[in-house]
Design a protein around this motif. Sequence first.
Motif, short mmCIF file in Angstrom:
data_model
loop_
_atom_site.label_atom_id
_atom_site.label_comp_id
_atom_site.label_asym_id
_atom_site.label_seq_id
_atom_site.Cartn_x
_atom_site.Cartn_y
_atom_site.Cartn_z
N MET A 1 -20.33 33.55 47.33
CA MET A 1 -19.43 32.55 46.78
C MET A 1 -20.20 31.25 46.70
O MET A 1 -20.93 30.90 47.63
N ARG A 2 -20.06 30.55 45.65
CA ARG A 2 -20.82 29.33 45.46
C ARG A 2 -19.97 28.07 45.60
O ARG A 2 -20.45 26.99 45.37
N THR A 3 -18.71 28.21 45.95
CA THR A 3 -17.87 27.03 46.06
C THR A 3 -18.04 26.38 47.42
O THR A 3 -18.54 26.98 48.36
N LYS A 4 -17.60 25.17 47.51
CA LYS A 4 -17.65 24.45 48.77
C LYS A 4 -16.25 24.18 49.31
O LYS A 4 -16.05 23.30 50.14
N GLU A 5 -15.28 24.95 48.82
CA GLU A 5 -13.92 24.84 49.35
C GLU A 5 -13.96 25.19 50.83
O GLU A 5 -14.59 26.17 51.22
N SER A 6 -13.27 24.43 51.64
CA SER A 6 -13.38 24.60 53.10
C SER A 6 -13.01 26.01 53.56
O SER A 6 -13.67 26.57 54.43
N ASN B 1 -14.88 26.91 72.40
CA ASN B 1 -13.77 27.84 72.66
C ASN B 1 -12.41 27.20 72.43
O ASN B 1 -11.53 27.26 73.27
N THR B 2 -12.27 26.58 71.30
CA THR B 2 -10.98 26.00 70.92
C THR B 2 -10.09 27.14 70.44
O THR B 2 -10.38 27.78 69.43
N PRO B 3 -9.02 27.45 71.17
CA PRO B 3 -8.19 28.61 70.82
C PRO B 3 -7.52 28.51 69.46
O PRO B 3 -7.29 29.51 68.81
N ASN B 4 -7.23 27.28 69.00
CA ASN B 4 -6.54 27.17 67.72
C ASN B 4 -7.50 27.00 66.54
O ASN B 4 -7.07 26.78 65.43
N HIS B 5 -8.80 27.08 66.80
CA HIS B 5 -9.76 27.01 65.69
C HIS B 5 -9.65 28.30 64.88
O HIS B 5 -9.76 29.39 65.43
N LYS B 6 -9.41 28.17 63.61
CA LYS B 6 -9.17 29.34 62.76
C LYS B 6 -10.33 30.33 62.80
O LYS B 6 -10.13 31.53 62.84
N GLY B 7 -11.57 29.82 62.80
CA GLY B 7 -12.74 30.71 62.84
C GLY B 7 -12.80 31.51 64.11
O GLY B 7 -13.03 32.73 64.08
N ASN B 8 -12.56 30.87 65.26
CA ASN B 8 -12.56 31.60 66.54
C ASN B 8 -11.46 32.64 66.57
O ASN B 8 -11.65 33.74 67.06
N HIS B 9 -10.31 32.27 66.04
CA HIS B 9 -9.17 33.20 66.01
C HIS B 9 -9.52 34.46 65.21
O HIS B 9 -9.27 35.57 65.67
N ILE B 10 -10.11 34.29 64.06
CA ILE B 10 -10.47 35.42 63.21
C ILE B 10 -11.54 36.27 63.89
O ILE B 10 -11.45 37.50 63.91
N ILE B 11 -12.54 35.63 64.48
CA ILE B 11 -13.62 36.37 65.15
C ILE B 11 -13.06 37.15 66.34
O ILE B 11 -13.42 38.32 66.54
N ASN B 12 -12.18 36.54 67.11
CA ASN B 12 -11.58 37.24 68.26
C ASN B 12 -10.74 38.43 67.81
O ASN B 12 -10.79 39.50 68.42
N GLN B 13 -9.97 38.26 66.74
CA GLN B 13 -9.20 39.38 66.18
C GLN B 13 -10.13 40.49 65.72
O GLN B 13 -9.85 41.67 65.92
N PHE B 14 -11.23 40.11 65.07
CA PHE B 14 -12.19 41.10 64.59
C PHE B 14 -12.75 41.90 65.77
O PHE B 14 -12.82 43.12 65.73
N LYS B 15 -13.17 41.19 66.81
CA LYS B 15 -13.75 41.86 67.98
C LYS B 15 -12.77 42.85 68.60
O LYS B 15 -13.14 43.97 68.95
N GLU B 16 -11.51 42.45 68.75
CA GLU B 16 -10.49 43.34 69.31
C GLU B 16 -10.29 44.57 68.43
O GLU B 16 -10.25 45.69 68.93
N ALA B 17 -10.16 44.36 67.14
CA ALA B 17 -9.96 45.48 66.21
C ALA B 17 -11.17 46.39 66.18
O ALA B 17 -11.04 47.62 66.15
N TYR B 18 -12.35 45.80 66.21
CA TYR B 18 -13.59 46.59 66.20
C TYR B 18 -13.68 47.46 67.45
O TYR B 18 -13.99 48.64 67.37
N GLU B 19 -13.39 46.87 68.60
CA GLU B 19 -13.45 47.62 69.85
C GLU B 19 -12.42 48.73 69.87
O GLU B 19 -12.69 49.83 70.35
N LYS B 20 -11.21 48.46 69.36
CA LYS B 20 -10.17 49.50 69.29
C LYS B 20 -10.63 50.68 68.44
O LYS B 20 -10.49 51.82 68.82
N ARG B 21 -11.15 50.36 67.26
CA ARG B 21 -11.61 51.42 66.36
C ARG B 21 -12.76 52.19 66.97
O ARG B 21 -12.82 53.40 66.90
N HIS B 22 -13.68 51.46 67.56
CA HIS B 22 -14.87 52.08 68.15
C HIS B 22 -14.48 52.98 69.32
O HIS B 22 -14.96 54.09 69.44
N SER B 23 -13.57 52.52 70.17
CA SER B 23 -13.14 53.34 71.32
C SER B 23 -12.35 54.55 70.88
O SER B 23 -12.44 55.62 71.47
N SER B 24 -11.54 54.43 69.82
CA SER B 24 -10.77 55.58 69.35
C SER B 24 -11.69 56.64 68.75
O SER B 24 -11.42 57.83 68.87
#
Length: 117
Positions: free
Chosen positions: A33-38, A88-111
């Motif tokens: 993506m070449r845009t600079k939209e936040s 480790n700002t809990p309400n930072h959108k990037g951290n939230h997405i990364i934490n969700q990804f890690k949880e989902a990844y671990e669930k899939r990997h363990s299953s």
Amino acid sequence: MNIETKYDKELRYKILELLEEIVGVPREYWEVMRTKESYEVLIRQIYCYLLSEYTDFNLQKIANILGFKYHTSVMRTITIVKEWQAINTPNHKGNHIINQFKEAYEKRHSSIINISA
């Protein structure tokens, strides 16, 4: 010259598939993506970080996937994301997405491990 193998592509698509599920943003938005939209910059930063953490891709390969010209752009992006996590700002959108990804990844990997055991 970085050639993407079938294995590389599969790894990348697995990450994209999981991100698409978590965030609801189509996979087309995660790459070149070449845009600079936040919001799009945030998406690119998260994807860059996850590629560095969950694959064995070198920095230049990640740069090519994301449309960056130099591998140093990847290094800088990874540093930015690690700074978010250090704060480790809990309400930072990037951290939230990364934490969700890690949880989902671990669930899939363990299953997958439990099914094959």
